[in-house]
Design a protein around this motif. Structure first.
Motif, mmCIF file in Angstrom:
data_model
loop_
_atom_site.group_PDB
_atom_site.id
_atom_site.type_symbol
_atom_site.label_atom_id
_atom_site.label_comp_id
_atom_site.label_asym_id
_atom_site.label_seq_id
_atom_site.Cartn_x
_atom_site.Cartn_y
_atom_site.Cartn_z
ATOM 1 N N VAL A 48 0.848 -1.200 0.000
ATOM 2 C CA VAL A 48 0.000 0.000 0.000
ATOM 3 C C VAL A 48 0.884 1.251 0.000
ATOM 4 O O VAL A 48 0.641 2.207 -0.754
ATOM 5 N N LYS A 49 1.912 1.240 0.837
ATOM 6 C CA LYS A 49 2.821 2.386 0.882
ATOM 7 C C LYS A 49 3.488 2.604 -0.469
ATOM 8 O O LYS A 49 3.657 3.746 -0.918
ATOM 9 N N ALA A 50 3.858 1.530 -1.138
ATOM 10 C CA ALA A 50 4.474 1.646 -2.459
ATOM 11 C C ALA A 50 3.493 2.223 -3.477
ATOM 12 O O ALA A 50 3.869 3.037 -4.328
ATOM 13 N N GLU A 51 2.227 1.819 -3.377
ATOM 14 C CA GLU A 51 1.194 2.345 -4.275
ATOM 15 C C GLU A 51 1.050 3.856 -4.119
ATOM 16 O O GLU A 51 0.803 4.583 -5.091
ATOM 17 N N LEU A 52 1.201 4.349 -2.892
ATOM 18 C CA LEU A 52 0.987 5.769 -2.604
ATOM 19 C C LEU A 52 2.281 6.576 -2.600
ATOM 20 O O LEU A 52 2.259 7.768 -2.268
ATOM 21 N N ALA A 53 3.387 5.951 -2.983
ATOM 22 C CA ALA A 53 4.695 6.590 -2.848
ATOM 23 C C ALA A 53 4.799 7.904 -3.616
ATOM 24 O O ALA A 53 5.496 8.825 -3.199
ATOM 25 N N GLY A 54 4.111 8.010 -4.746
ATOM 26 C CA GLY A 54 4.202 9.229 -5.548
ATOM 27 C C GLY A 54 3.170 10.272 -5.218
ATOM 28 O O GLY A 54 3.123 11.332 -5.860
ATOM 29 N N LEU A 55 2.341 10.022 -4.212
ATOM 30 C CA LEU A 55 1.265 10.955 -3.857
ATOM 31 C C LEU A 55 1.841 12.193 -3.190
ATOM 32 O O LEU A 55 2.560 12.101 -2.198
ATOM 33 N N ALA A 56 1.519 13.357 -3.727
ATOM 34 C CA ALA A 56 2.035 14.615 -3.178
ATOM 35 C C ALA A 56 1.218 15.040 -1.963
ATOM 36 O O ALA A 56 -0.003 14.884 -1.926
ATOM 37 N N LEU A 57 1.905 15.563 -0.969
ATOM 38 C CA LEU A 57 1.259 16.108 0.212
ATOM 39 C C LEU A 57 1.526 17.604 0.287
ATOM 40 O O LEU A 57 2.565 18.071 -0.176
ATOM 41 N N PRO A 58 0.628 18.406 0.869
ATOM 42 C CA PRO A 58 -0.621 17.969 1.482
ATOM 43 C C PRO A 58 -1.660 17.525 0.451
ATOM 44 O O PRO A 58 -1.592 17.909 -0.721
ATOM 45 N N LEU A 59 -2.594 16.704 0.910
ATOM 46 C CA LEU A 59 -3.711 16.300 0.084
ATOM 47 C C LEU A 59 -4.523 17.532 -0.298
ATOM 48 O O LEU A 59 -4.614 18.489 0.478
ATOM 49 N N ASP A 60 -5.120 17.504 -1.473
ATOM 50 C CA ASP A 60 -5.892 18.664 -1.915
ATOM 51 C C ASP A 60 -7.331 18.630 -1.418
ATOM 52 O O ASP A 60 -7.797 19.569 -0.782
ATOM 53 N N VAL A 61 -8.050 17.561 -1.722
ATOM 54 C CA VAL A 61 -9.465 17.469 -1.347
ATOM 55 C C VAL A 61 -9.696 16.174 -0.576
ATOM 56 O O VAL A 61 -9.273 15.104 -1.008
ATOM 57 N N LEU A 62 -10.380 16.288 0.541
ATOM 58 C CA LEU A 62 -10.708 15.142 1.394
ATOM 59 C C LEU A 62 -12.195 15.157 1.697
ATOM 60 O O LEU A 62 -12.721 16.164 2.189
ATOM 61 N N ILE A 63 -12.861 14.047 1.417
ATOM 62 C CA ILE A 63 -14.275 13.888 1.750
ATOM 63 C C ILE A 63 -14.389 12.783 2.799
ATOM 64 O O ILE A 63 -14.046 11.628 2.539
ATOM 65 N N LEU A 64 -14.855 13.139 3.963
ATOM 66 C CA LEU A 64 -14.991 12.200 5.070
ATOM 67 C C LEU A 64 -16.453 11.845 5.304
ATOM 68 O O LEU A 64 -17.357 12.628 5.006
ATOM 69 N N GLY A 65 -16.671 10.663 5.868
ATOM 70 C CA GLY A 65 -17.950 10.295 6.443
ATOM 71 C C GLY A 65 -17.764 10.146 7.949
ATOM 72 O O GLY A 65 -16.696 10.453 8.488
ATOM 73 N N MET A 66 -18.789 9.663 8.620
ATOM 74 C CA MET A 66 -18.698 9.501 10.073
ATOM 75 C C MET A 66 -19.682 8.435 10.536
ATOM 76 O O MET A 66 -20.829 8.406 10.098
ATOM 77 N N GLY A 67 -19.222 7.562 11.422
ATOM 78 C CA GLY A 67 -20.109 6.583 12.026
ATOM 79 C C GLY A 67 -20.724 7.110 13.317
ATOM 80 O O GLY A 67 -20.270 8.113 13.879
#
Length: 239
Positions: A125-144
């Motif tokens: 999973v970490k390898a899959e996300l290795a090229g992801l730039a931070l900070p994240l631009d858009v985040l959509i959360l839910g909540m339980g």
């Protein structure tokens, strides 16, 4: 509509509507607008979404937005450790409802990788996300209704590390005894630092959960959603 009587934290923007489809459309327009702004400034933009049934109308509306999707990195905030063809797979939901139409050109980064458990698959999973730039631009959360968001569950043994402000890992395994599936989740620091964050909710029970969360805002370990109730948050809610 009659506005729910909640003492919202200062700086939280609240978008309320009677119709869930309209609220989903409003959220899709807001997200597409922000992504366009980011793509005007950067070569790529990132979009992190959450699974479940509530975001499906949002997914479908967003997939119809015309923007440079081939420059968008799309991923889930968390995922159950199940095969993609499993009914519980949020990856399946994203592929069937968001990676359609214009949005089919997005670069999807999958949190579900080979391995019998999330612990076994975490390095992949970490390898899959290795090229992801931070900070994240858009985040959509839910909540339980227990106050969890992403797979940051109050009873997960991994929660203390995943919620630590000093956590250096982008992702963590999550194995809450209350849940039937093991999971993988983005940790709090990258989620916390997203440029645009929306909490997409449906139902009066979710407002009651928010009321409980706001009553004791500093106790993030018992209700991890409290870590996101801060200035800049956008709440999109419908009955």
């Amino acid at each position: 509509m009659r506005t729910p009587e909640i003492d919202w934290p200062e700086g939280v923007q609240v978008h309320l509507g009677e119709d869930s489809e309209q609220v989903a459309l409003n959220l899709a327009e807001a997200v597409a607008g922000f992504l366009r702004e980011r793509l005007a400034l950067a070569s790529r933009a990132s979009l992190v979404v959450s699974g479940g049934s509530t975001p499906l109308p949002f997914f479908r509306a967003l997939s119809r937005e015309n923007l440079d999707w081939h420059r968008v990195d799309l991923l889930l905030a968390d995922e159950r450790w199940v095969p993609e063809d499993d009914p519980a797979s949020n990856t399946r939901l994203v592929r069937e409802n968001l990676l359609q139409g214009h949005a089919a050109d997005a670069n999807f980064l999958s949190l579900k990788q080979p391995g019998a458990t999330p612990q076994e698959g975490l390095e992949a999973v970490k390898a899959e996300l290795a090229g992801l730039a931070l900070p994240l631009d858009v985040l959509i959360l839910g909540m339980g209704n227990d106050g969890h968001t992403a797979s940051l569950f109050p009873d997960a043994p991994e929660l203390a590390e995943a919620m630590s402000p000093d956590c250096r890992e982008l992702v963590a395994a999550s194995t809450p005894p209350s849940q039937s599936q093991q999971r993988v989740t983005l940790t709090w620091p990258p989620l916390r630092d997203a440029r645009f964050t929306a909490l997409h909710l449906k139902g009066g029970d979710k407002l009651e959960t928010l009321r409980r969360a706001m009553a004791v805002p500093d106790d993030v370990m018992s209700m991890p959603i409290r870590g996101f109730l801060k200035p800049g948050l956008n709440v999109f809610w419908s009955p």
